[in-house]
Motif scaffolding. Structure first.
Motif, PDB file in Angstrom:
ATOM      1  N   ILE A  38       0.901  -1.348   0.016  1.00 32.40           N
ATOM      2  CA  ILE A  38       0.122   0.056  -0.021  1.00 32.40           C
ATOM      3  C   ILE A  38       0.827   1.202   0.048  1.00 32.40           C
ATOM      4  N   ILE A  39       1.648   0.991   0.941  1.00 31.28           N
ATOM      5  CA  ILE A  39       2.967   2.402   0.847  1.00 31.28           C
ATOM      6  C   ILE A  39       3.519   2.392  -0.712  1.00 31.28           C
ATOM      7  N   GLN A  40       3.963   1.447  -1.150  1.00 26.44           N
ATOM      8  CA  GLN A  40       4.481   1.472  -2.588  1.00 26.44           C
ATOM      9  C   GLN A  40       3.422   2.061  -3.421  1.00 26.44           C
ATOM     10  N   ALA A  41       2.310   1.628  -3.164  1.00 22.28           N
ATOM     11  CA  ALA A  41       1.088   2.394  -4.404  1.00 22.28           C
ATOM     12  C   ALA A  41       1.187   3.722  -4.347  1.00 22.28           C
ATOM     13  N   MET A  42       1.269   4.236  -2.982  1.00 23.58           N
ATOM     14  CA  MET A  42       1.137   5.720  -2.699  1.00 23.58           C
ATOM     15  C   MET A  42       2.330   6.443  -3.138  1.00 23.58           C
ATOM     16  N   VAL A  43       3.719   5.744  -3.120  1.00 22.78           N
ATOM     17  CA  VAL A  43       4.973   6.469  -3.532  1.00 22.78           C
ATOM     18  C   VAL A  43       4.754   6.292  -5.201  1.00 22.78           C
ATOM     19  N   ASP A  44       4.183   5.338  -5.821  1.00 23.97           N
ATOM     20  CA  ASP A  44       4.237   5.142  -7.258  1.00 23.97           C
ATOM     21  C   ASP A  44       2.908   6.165  -7.748  1.00 23.97           C
ATOM     22  N   HIS A  45       2.072   6.453  -7.017  1.00 28.75           N
ATOM     23  CA  HIS A  45       0.807   7.171  -7.375  1.00 28.75           C
ATOM     24  C   HIS A  45       0.739   7.940  -6.533  1.00 28.75           C
ATOM     25  N   PRO A  46       1.227   9.168  -6.198  1.00 26.46           N
ATOM     26  CA  PRO A  46       1.093  10.303  -5.203  1.00 26.46           C
ATOM     27  C   PRO A  46      -0.217  10.884  -5.094  1.00 26.46           C
ATOM     28  N   ILE A  47      -1.255  10.496  -6.038  1.00 24.50           N
ATOM     29  CA  ILE A  47      -2.497  11.156  -6.091  1.00 24.50           C
ATOM     30  C   ILE A  47      -3.361  10.389  -5.297  1.00 24.50           C
ATOM     31  N   LEU A  48      -2.872   9.306  -4.657  1.00 23.52           N
ATOM     32  CA  LEU A  48      -3.712   8.280  -3.938  1.00 23.52           C
ATOM     33  C   LEU A  48      -3.743   8.776  -2.406  1.00 23.52           C
ATOM     34  N   ILE A  49      -2.801   9.711  -2.230  1.00 22.92           N
ATOM     35  CA  ILE A  49      -2.519  10.076  -0.677  1.00 22.92           C
ATOM     36  C   ILE A  49      -3.364  10.933  -0.302  1.00 22.92           C
ATOM     37  N   GLU A  50      -4.223  10.918   0.801  1.00 19.06           N
ATOM     38  CA  GLU A  50      -5.514  11.788   1.382  1.00 19.06           C
ATOM     39  C   GLU A  50      -4.479  13.185   1.439  1.00 19.06           C
ATOM     40  N   ARG A  51      -5.479  13.922   1.320  1.00 18.36           N
ATOM     41  CA  ARG A  51      -4.733  15.428   1.686  1.00 18.36           C
ATOM     42  C   ARG A  51      -5.921  16.301   2.322  1.00 18.36           C
ATOM     43  N   PRO A  52      -5.485  17.489   2.748  1.00 12.49           N
ATOM     44  CA  PRO A  52      -4.282  17.944   2.911  1.00 12.49           C
ATOM     45  C   PRO A  52      -3.850  17.170   4.356  1.00 12.49           C
ATOM     46  N   ILE A  53      -2.403  17.042   4.414  1.00  6.36           N
ATOM     47  CA  ILE A  53      -1.787  16.613   5.814  1.00  6.36           C
ATOM     48  C   ILE A  53      -1.229  17.847   6.411  1.00  6.36           C
ATOM     49  N   VAL A  54      -1.495  17.974   7.618  1.00  3.87           N
ATOM     50  CA  VAL A  54      -0.743  19.078   8.343  1.00  3.87           C
ATOM     51  C   VAL A  54       0.036  18.416   9.428  1.00  3.87           C
ATOM     52  N   VAL A  55       1.316  18.963   9.563  1.00  5.87           N
ATOM     53  CA  VAL A  55       2.085  18.211  10.370  1.00  5.87           C
ATOM     54  C   VAL A  55       2.693  19.420  11.533  1.00  5.87           C
ATOM     55  N   LYS A  56       2.563  19.026  12.697  1.00  5.79           N
ATOM     56  CA  LYS A  56       3.197  20.073  13.779  1.00  5.79           C
ATOM     57  C   LYS A  56       4.020  19.196  14.767  1.00  5.79           C
ATOM     58  N   GLY A  57       5.265  19.341  14.634  1.00  8.30           N
ATOM     59  CA  GLY A  57       6.142  18.709  15.535  1.00  8.30           C
ATOM     60  C   GLY A  57       6.291  17.292  15.154  1.00  8.30           C
ATOM     61  N   ASN A  58       5.813  16.337  16.245  1.00  7.66           N
ATOM     62  CA  ASN A  58       5.668  15.016  15.578  1.00  7.66           C
ATOM     63  C   ASN A  58       4.374  14.362  15.637  1.00  7.66           C
ATOM     64  N   LYS A  59       3.226  15.252  15.467  1.00  8.57           N
ATOM     65  CA  LYS A  59       2.003  15.000  15.172  1.00  8.57           C
ATOM     66  C   LYS A  59       1.641  15.310  13.764  1.00  8.57           C
ATOM     67  N   ALA A  60       0.415  14.732  13.398  1.00  6.10           N
ATOM     68  CA  ALA A  60      -0.198  15.323  12.033  1.00  6.10           C
ATOM     69  C   ALA A  60      -1.675  14.809  11.969  1.00  6.10           C
ATOM     70  N   ILE A  61      -2.316  15.614  11.278  1.00  3.74           N
ATOM     71  CA  ILE A  61      -3.917  15.315  11.116  1.00  3.74           C
ATOM     72  C   ILE A  61      -4.168  15.317   9.449  1.00  3.74           C
ATOM     73  N   ILE A  62      -5.155  15.022   8.997  1.00  3.16           N
ATOM     74  CA  ILE A  62      -5.585  15.261   7.695  1.00  3.16           C
ATOM     75  C   ILE A  62      -6.523  16.586   7.759  1.00  3.16           C
ATOM     76  N   GLY A  63      -6.208  17.772   7.391  1.00  4.51           N
ATOM     77  CA  GLY A  63      -6.634  19.157   7.583  1.00  4.51           C
ATOM     78  C   GLY A  63      -8.037  19.280   6.850  1.00  4.51           C
ATOM     79  N   ARG A  64      -8.992  18.352   6.741  1.00  6.90           N
ATOM     80  CA  ARG A  64     -10.174  18.536   6.104  1.00  6.90           C
ATOM     81  C   ARG A  64     -11.239  19.023   6.833  1.00  6.90           C
ATOM     82  N   VAL A  65     -11.378  18.747   8.081  1.00  6.58           N
ATOM     83  CA  VAL A  65     -12.165  19.251   8.997  1.00  6.58           C
ATOM     84  C   VAL A  65     -11.934  20.546   9.787  1.00  6.58           C
ATOM     85  N   ILE A  66     -12.498  21.645   9.621  1.00  5.39           N
ATOM     86  CA  ILE A  66     -11.952  22.999  10.167  1.00  5.39           C
ATOM     87  C   ILE A  66     -12.071  23.021  11.589  1.00  5.39           C
TER      88      ILE A  66
END
Length: 114
Positions: A78-106
């Motif tokens: 699955i990771i390789q599929a996302m490397v090969d086809h980046p469009i498959l990665i959910e977006r946007p990803i917001v990273v702060k320090g060593n935590k992250a979220i999908i930034g779709r919900v305001i």
């Protein structure tokens, strides 16, 4: 410092960037479709998100449906599929320090960037 994995063609991603830009001065924008992520980058993001690889996949994307849907895939595949086809990665990803979220919900995004 906040990092945003951004797709400028995505409305949710543009809205996320606008909101974060209003509240945060130090932002790094990563256009992951133009500069695809490595396997290691994806693994680090998954760890910060506390996600299994399939949770980061946009399973309604045509590429996923045509090539991967209903197949028994390992996390590595699955990771390789996302490397090969980046469009498959959910977006946007917001990273702060060593935590992250999908930034779709305001509301969740607002809480995260405080």
């Amino acid at each position: 410092m906040i990092e945003i994995y951004h797709n400028p063609r995505c409305g949710k991603s543009r809205n996320c960037l606008a909101l974060v830009s209003e509240k945060e001065e130090a932002i790094t924008i990563i256009k992951y479709l133009e500069n695809p992520l490595s396997t290691q980058n994806l693994k680090e993001l998954l760890q910060k998100l506390n996600f299994k690889p399939i949770q980061l996949v946009r399973v309604k994307e045509k590429i996923w449906i045509e090539n991967f849907k209903n197949k028994q895939l390992t996390d590595e595949a699955i990771i390789q599929a996302m490397v090969d086809h980046p469009i498959l990665i959910e977006r946007p990803i917001v990273v702060k320090g060593n935590k992250a979220i999908i930034g779709r919900v305001i509301d969740e995004l607002n809480q995260f960037i405080l």
